[in-house]
Design a protein around this motif. Structure first.
Motif, PDB file in Angstrom:
ATOM      1  N   THR A  72       0.824  -1.206   0.000  1.00 29.48           N
ATOM      2  CA  THR A  72       0.000   0.000   0.000  1.00 29.48           C
ATOM      3  C   THR A  72       0.858   1.256   0.000  1.00 29.48           C
ATOM      4  OG1 THR A  72      -1.799  -1.130   1.170  1.00 29.48           O
ATOM      5  CG2 THR A  72      -1.772   1.273   1.259  1.00 29.48           C
ATOM      6  N   ALA A  73       1.926   1.250   0.802  1.00 34.91           N
ATOM      7  CA  ALA A  73       2.809   2.409   0.885  1.00 34.91           C
ATOM      8  C   ALA A  73       3.515   2.672  -0.439  1.00 34.91           C
ATOM      9  CB  ALA A  73       3.835   2.196   1.998  1.00 34.91           C
ATOM     10  N   VAL A  74       4.032   1.619  -1.069  1.00 35.28           N
ATOM     11  CA  VAL A  74       4.716   1.775  -2.359  1.00 35.28           C
ATOM     12  C   VAL A  74       3.751   2.324  -3.396  1.00 35.28           C
ATOM     13  CG1 VAL A  74       5.820   0.556  -4.268  1.00 35.28           C
ATOM     14  CG2 VAL A  74       6.430  -0.027  -1.910  1.00 35.28           C
ATOM     15  N   GLU A  75       2.546   1.775  -3.442  1.00 32.88           N
ATOM     16  CA  GLU A  75       1.570   2.220  -4.444  1.00 32.88           C
ATOM     17  C   GLU A  75       1.121   3.657  -4.177  1.00 32.88           C
ATOM     18  OE1 GLU A  75      -1.379  -0.860  -4.368  1.00 32.88           O
ATOM     19  OE2 GLU A  75      -0.224  -2.135  -5.753  1.00 32.88           O
ATOM     20  N   GLU A  76       1.097   4.073  -2.916  1.00 31.52           N
ATOM     21  CA  GLU A  76       0.755   5.453  -2.591  1.00 31.52           C
ATOM     22  C   GLU A  76       1.826   6.415  -3.100  1.00 31.52           C
ATOM     23  OE1 GLU A  76      -0.248   8.139   1.396  1.00 31.52           O
ATOM     24  OE2 GLU A  76      -0.434   5.948   1.468  1.00 31.52           O
ATOM     25  N   VAL A  77       3.093   6.024  -2.948  1.00 28.16           N
ATOM     26  CA  VAL A  77       4.188   6.846  -3.458  1.00 28.16           C
ATOM     27  C   VAL A  77       4.123   6.931  -4.980  1.00 28.16           C
ATOM     28  CG1 VAL A  77       6.695   6.992  -3.721  1.00 28.16           C
ATOM     29  CG2 VAL A  77       5.711   6.405  -1.496  1.00 28.16           C
ATOM     30  N   ILE A  78       3.961   5.795  -5.627  1.00 27.88           N
ATOM     31  CA  ILE A  78       3.909   5.770  -7.096  1.00 27.88           C
ATOM     32  C   ILE A  78       2.732   6.589  -7.615  1.00 27.88           C
ATOM     33  CG2 ILE A  78       3.513   4.266  -9.090  1.00 27.88           C
ATOM     34  CD1 ILE A  78       5.097   2.099  -7.602  1.00 27.88           C
ATOM     35  N   LYS A  79       1.618   6.521  -6.925  1.00 28.12           N
ATOM     36  CA  LYS A  79       0.425   7.269  -7.348  1.00 28.12           C
ATOM     37  C   LYS A  79       0.661   8.777  -7.340  1.00 28.12           C
ATOM     38  CE  LYS A  79      -4.521   7.662  -6.306  1.00 28.12           C
ATOM     39  NZ  LYS A  79      -5.611   7.250  -5.374  1.00 28.12           N
ATOM     40  N   SER A  80       1.598   9.231  -6.503  1.00 30.97           N
ATOM     41  CA  SER A  80       1.857  10.670  -6.407  1.00 30.97           C
ATOM     42  C   SER A  80       2.682  11.198  -7.577  1.00 30.97           C
ATOM     43  CB  SER A  80       2.570  10.992  -5.087  1.00 30.97           C
ATOM     44  OG  SER A  80       3.912  10.526  -5.083  1.00 30.97           O
ATOM     45  N   TYR A  81       3.303  10.304  -8.359  1.00 29.28           N
ATOM     46  CA  TYR A  81       4.080  10.731  -9.512  1.00 29.28           C
ATOM     47  C   TYR A  81       3.145  11.239 -10.611  1.00 29.28           C
ATOM     48  CZ  TYR A  81       8.018   8.218  -7.368  1.00 29.28           C
ATOM     49  OH  TYR A  81       8.990   7.777  -6.515  1.00 29.28           O
ATOM     50  N   THR A  82       3.574  12.273 -11.296  1.00 31.92           N
ATOM     51  CA  THR A  82       2.716  12.876 -12.323  1.00 31.92           C
ATOM     52  C   THR A  82       2.798  12.151 -13.661  1.00 31.92           C
ATOM     53  OG1 THR A  82       4.504  14.449 -12.755  1.00 31.92           O
ATOM     54  CG2 THR A  82       2.746  15.163 -11.284  1.00 31.92           C
ATOM     55  N   THR A  83       3.802  11.306 -13.834  1.00 31.43           N
ATOM     56  CA  THR A  83       3.927  10.491 -15.041  1.00 31.43           C
ATOM     57  C   THR A  83       4.222   9.054 -14.623  1.00 31.43           C
ATOM     58  OG1 THR A  83       6.328  10.775 -15.290  1.00 31.43           O
ATOM     59  CG2 THR A  83       4.910  12.466 -16.280  1.00 31.43           C
ATOM     60  N   ASP A  84       4.085   8.137 -15.568  1.00 26.39           N
ATOM     61  CA  ASP A  84       4.338   6.723 -15.257  1.00 26.39           C
ATOM     62  C   ASP A  84       5.642   6.240 -15.895  1.00 26.39           C
ATOM     63  OD1 ASP A  84       3.546   6.798 -17.873  1.00 26.39           O
ATOM     64  OD2 ASP A  84       1.949   5.303 -17.694  1.00 26.39           O
ATOM     65  N   ASN A  85       6.626   7.123 -15.937  1.00 24.18           N
ATOM     66  CA  ASN A  85       7.926   6.754 -16.495  1.00 24.18           C
ATOM     67  C   ASN A  85       8.483   5.539 -15.741  1.00 24.18           C
ATOM     68  OD1 ASN A  85      10.808   6.674 -17.087  1.00 24.18           O
ATOM     69  ND2 ASN A  85      10.573   8.734 -17.925  1.00 24.18           N
ATOM     70  N   PRO A  86       8.815   4.465 -16.453  1.00 18.79           N
ATOM     71  CA  PRO A  86       9.288   3.252 -15.770  1.00 18.79           C
ATOM     72  C   PRO A  86      10.612   3.423 -15.034  1.00 18.79           C
ATOM     73  CG  PRO A  86       9.589   3.067 -18.152  1.00 18.79           C
ATOM     74  CD  PRO A  86       8.766   4.291 -17.922  1.00 18.79           C
ATOM     75  N   ARG A  87      11.323   4.543 -15.286  1.00 17.88           N
ATOM     76  CA  ARG A  87      12.606   4.764 -14.622  1.00 17.88           C
ATOM     77  C   ARG A  87      12.468   5.551 -13.312  1.00 17.88           C
ATOM     78  NH1 ARG A  87      16.526   7.607 -17.031  1.00 17.88           N
ATOM     79  NH2 ARG A  87      15.151   8.746 -18.429  1.00 17.88           N
ATOM     80  N   HIS A  88      11.246   6.040 -12.988  1.00 17.51           N
ATOM     81  CA  HIS A  88      11.033   6.618 -11.659  1.00 17.51           C
ATOM     82  C   HIS A  88      11.381   5.567 -10.610  1.00 17.51           C
ATOM     83  CE1 HIS A  88       9.289  10.269 -13.048  1.00 17.51           C
ATOM     84  NE2 HIS A  88       8.095   9.796 -13.347  1.00 17.51           N
ATOM     85  N   GLN A  89      11.956   6.006  -9.504  1.00 18.10           N
ATOM     86  CA  GLN A  89      12.338   5.066  -8.457  1.00 18.10           C
ATOM     87  C   GLN A  89      11.527   5.256  -7.176  1.00 18.10           C
ATOM     88  OE1 GLN A  89      16.602   5.937  -8.215  1.00 18.10           O
ATOM     89  NE2 GLN A  89      17.044   3.952  -9.125  1.00 18.10           N
ATOM     90  N   VAL A  90      11.559   4.238  -6.347  1.00 17.68           N
ATOM     91  CA  VAL A  90      11.037   4.291  -4.984  1.00 17.68           C
ATOM     92  C   VAL A  90      12.168   3.851  -4.068  1.00 17.68           C
ATOM     93  CG1 VAL A  90       9.349   3.367  -3.353  1.00 17.68           C
ATOM     94  CG2 VAL A  90       8.678   3.768  -5.743  1.00 17.68           C
ATOM     95  N   LEU A  91      12.335   4.559  -2.949  1.00 13.80           N
ATOM     96  CA  LEU A  91      13.387   4.239  -1.986  1.00 13.80           C
ATOM     97  C   LEU A  91      12.759   3.741  -0.688  1.00 13.80           C
ATOM     98  CD1 LEU A  91      15.718   7.390  -2.262  1.00 13.80           C
ATOM     99  CD2 LEU A  91      15.642   5.390  -3.740  1.00 13.80           C
ATOM    100  N   VAL A  92      13.420   2.793  -0.059  1.00 16.51           N
ATOM    101  CA  VAL A  92      13.006   2.315   1.260  1.00 16.51           C
ATOM    102  C   VAL A  92      14.205   2.418   2.193  1.00 16.51           C
ATOM    103  CG1 VAL A  92      12.095   0.384   2.598  1.00 16.51           C
ATOM    104  CG2 VAL A  92      11.344   0.718   0.214  1.00 16.51           C
ATOM    105  N   GLN A  93      13.983   2.981   3.387  1.00 14.44           N
ATOM    106  CA  GLN A  93      15.025   3.081   4.401  1.00 14.44           C
ATOM    107  C   GLN A  93      14.439   2.768   5.769  1.00 14.44           C
ATOM    108  OE1 GLN A  93      16.122   7.234   3.226  1.00 14.44           O
ATOM    109  NE2 GLN A  93      18.207   6.517   3.585  1.00 14.44           N
ATOM    110  N   LYS A  94      15.291   2.338   6.665  1.00 11.14           N
ATOM    111  CA  LYS A  94      14.897   2.137   8.052  1.00 11.14           C
ATOM    112  C   LYS A  94      14.595   3.493   8.687  1.00 11.14           C
ATOM    113  CE  LYS A  94      16.719   0.330  12.429  1.00 11.14           C
ATOM    114  NZ  LYS A  94      17.910  -0.274  13.089  1.00 11.14           N
ATOM    115  N   MET A  95      13.503   3.566   9.444  1.00 11.94           N
ATOM    116  CA  MET A  95      13.189   4.800  10.162  1.00 11.94           C
ATOM    117  C   MET A  95      14.236   5.047  11.243  1.00 11.94           C
ATOM    118  SD  MET A  95      10.396   6.465   9.160  1.00 11.94           S
ATOM    119  CE  MET A  95      10.041   7.415  10.633  1.00 11.94           C
ATOM    120  N   VAL A  96      14.630   6.305  11.387  1.00 13.04           N
ATOM    121  CA  VAL A  96      15.564   6.676  12.451  1.00 13.04           C
ATOM    122  C   VAL A  96      14.817   6.628  13.783  1.00 13.04           C
ATOM    123  CG1 VAL A  96      17.047   8.489  13.364  1.00 13.04           C
ATOM    124  CG2 VAL A  96      16.862   8.148  10.888  1.00 13.04           C
ATOM    125  N   SER A  97      15.397   5.976  14.780  1.00 13.97           N
ATOM    126  CA  SER A  97      14.749   5.851  16.087  1.00 13.97           C
ATOM    127  C   SER A  97      15.404   6.786  17.095  1.00 13.97           C
ATOM    128  CB  SER A  97      14.825   4.403  16.579  1.00 13.97           C
ATOM    129  OG  SER A  97      16.175   3.986  16.707  1.00 13.97           O
TER     130      SER A  97
END
Length: 208
Positions: free
Chosen positions: A80-105
């Motif tokens: 759900t989180a990945v798809e929410e990020v992708i949905k925010s992109y204004t184009t569907d360029n296949p080279r757009h990226q998504v990043l995942v990182q550990k939350m800082v505690s």
């Protein structure tokens, strides 16, 4: 972030797991399984990295979605989180990226540093920060308790001005400037317990 990560000695960047839209379309299950395996038992942030984001000509800072505090053990939440990020992109360029990182505690403060004055490009660092555990209160504009320090690049933080937090931050920022050979940067940061500096984003100040 991934290029800087292994070069920093005065701050740290959490390891970056990244994939593009083409990879997500064809291998979303493999990607989700990889995230679960890599970040087992941790909260993660799923972040945007569009082709039109954070360049020298335009920044689009805040234009796209990031989802915080995602349970890395929950495949549905991750998807759900990945798809929410992708949905925010204004184009569907296949080279757009998504990043995942550990939350800082253990965050005690966070904010944004501009290494030059935004209006004139004059040699003042501008630090907008809030002392709280919320890492996006400044960038989202939701902060009601934030502080601002404007300090000439040649000066050190005055003792009465949260210097225990901001002095290590300024030294860490200077290291990044020296590594990049650029002194017009917009840097998002968090400070955790023991005054450890975490760098969340580094982008050029495009107005200059």
């Amino acid at each position: 972030l991934s290029r800087l990560r292994n070069l920093l000695s005065l701050s740290q960047i959490e390891e970056v797991f990244m994939f593009n839209l083409e990879e997500w379309t064809t291998n979303s299950k493999i990607i989700i399984d990889s995230i679960i395996k890599k970040y087992q038992g941790c909260k993660v942030i799923v972040r945007s990295s569009a082709l039109t984001e954070d360049g020298f000509d335009s920044t689009n800072a805040g234009a796209f979605t990031s989802v915080l505090d995602v349970d890395s053990d929950n495949s549905k939440s991750l998807k759900t989180a990945v798809e929410e990020v992708i949905k925010s992109y204004t184009t569907d360029n296949p080279r757009h990226q998504v990043l995942v990182q550990k939350m800082v505690s253990g965050v005690v403060a966070s904010g944004v540093v501009f290494t030059r004055n935004l209006t004139y490009g004059s040699p003042y660092r501008v630090i907008n920060y809030e002392k709280s555990s919320n890492t996006d209160s400044i960038t989202s504009g939701s902060s009601s308790k934030h502080k601002t320090l404007i300090i000439h690049r040649s000066e050190t933080v005055p003792p009465a001005t949260d210097s225990h937090l901001l002095s290590p931050l300024l030294v860490a920022i200077e290291e990044i400037e020296n590594l990049l050979g650029i002194d017009f940067l917009d840097i998002e940061f968090a400070i955790s317990q023991s005054n450890k500096i975490h760098i969340l984003q580094v982008r050029p100040i495009t107005v200059l």
